[in-house]
Motif scaffolding. Structure first.
Motif, PDB file in Angstrom:
ATOM      1  N   GLN A  51      30.030  46.778  47.360  1.00 58.85           N
ATOM      2  CA  GLN A  51      31.081  47.746  47.036  1.00 58.85           C
ATOM      3  C   GLN A  51      30.826  49.088  47.710  1.00 58.85           C
ATOM      4  O   GLN A  51      31.751  49.728  48.210  1.00 58.85           O
ATOM      5  CB  GLN A  51      31.202  47.937  45.525  1.00 58.85           C
ATOM      6  CG  GLN A  51      31.845  46.773  44.817  1.00 58.85           C
ATOM      7  CD  GLN A  51      32.277  47.152  43.434  1.00 58.85           C
ATOM      8  OE1 GLN A  51      33.442  47.490  43.227  1.00 58.85           O
ATOM      9  NE2 GLN A  51      31.353  47.108  42.486  1.00 58.85           N
ATOM     10  N   LYS A  61      35.030  49.093  41.848  1.00 64.36           N
ATOM     11  CA  LYS A  61      35.485  48.802  40.485  1.00 64.36           C
ATOM     12  C   LYS A  61      34.268  48.640  39.581  1.00 64.36           C
ATOM     13  O   LYS A  61      33.199  48.229  40.022  1.00 64.36           O
ATOM     14  CB  LYS A  61      36.326  47.535  40.491  1.00 64.36           C
ATOM     15  CG  LYS A  61      37.566  47.679  41.373  1.00 64.36           C
ATOM     16  CD  LYS A  61      38.422  46.461  41.320  1.00 64.36           C
ATOM     17  CE  LYS A  61      39.710  46.605  42.073  1.00 64.36           C
ATOM     18  NZ  LYS A  61      39.662  47.201  43.378  1.00 64.36           N
ATOM     19  N   GLN A  94      37.199  41.493  41.201  1.00 72.13           N
ATOM     20  CA  GLN A  94      37.365  41.981  39.842  1.00 72.13           C
ATOM     21  C   GLN A  94      37.298  40.824  38.850  1.00 72.13           C
ATOM     22  O   GLN A  94      37.753  39.719  39.151  1.00 72.13           O
ATOM     23  CB  GLN A  94      38.706  42.700  39.713  1.00 72.13           C
ATOM     24  CG  GLN A  94      38.815  43.531  38.470  1.00 72.13           C
ATOM     25  CD  GLN A  94      39.951  44.524  38.568  1.00 72.13           C
ATOM     26  OE1 GLN A  94      40.636  44.623  39.572  1.00 72.13           O
ATOM     27  NE2 GLN A  94      40.139  45.272  37.510  1.00 72.13           N
TER      28      GLN A  94
END
Length: 95
Positions: A51, A61, A94
């Motif tokens: 990420q 996220k 996610q």
């Protein structure tokens, strides 16, 4: 263990860290990224590392999961514990 010159190694072979190059694909990104992971690194850390590497294109996220070989991997496992070998693919998306 003593080598032929009589010197003891600084660390045991089992303590030696090995880096693995892995291909990470982040949900929402258009580019796969080469990530270097330590064999003792946690899966949660690997997901975070991907990420961070892709944050110029995809906003990180808080709730993500890592998928390897079609299975969601426990974030508390290590890279070696999950069975990763060099140049394999993993995906982060996610939950």
């Amino acid at each position: 263990m003593v080598n032929t010159l009589g010197f003891k190694p600084l660390r045991k072979e089992s303590e030696t860290k090995m880096s693995l190059p892995l291909y990470g694909f982040l949900e929402g990104d258009t580019v796969g990224l080469l990530i270097v992971a330590d064999q003792n690194e946690l899966i949660s850390s690997l997901a975070h590392k991907l990420q961070e590497a892709g944050n110029i294109r995809v906003k990180p996220k808080s709730e993500v999961q890592l998928v390897y070989q079609g299975k969601v991997i426990d974030p508390a496992l290590t890279v070696s514990g999950a069975g990763f070998t060099a140049l394999e693919r993993f995906d982060v998306g996610q939950k």
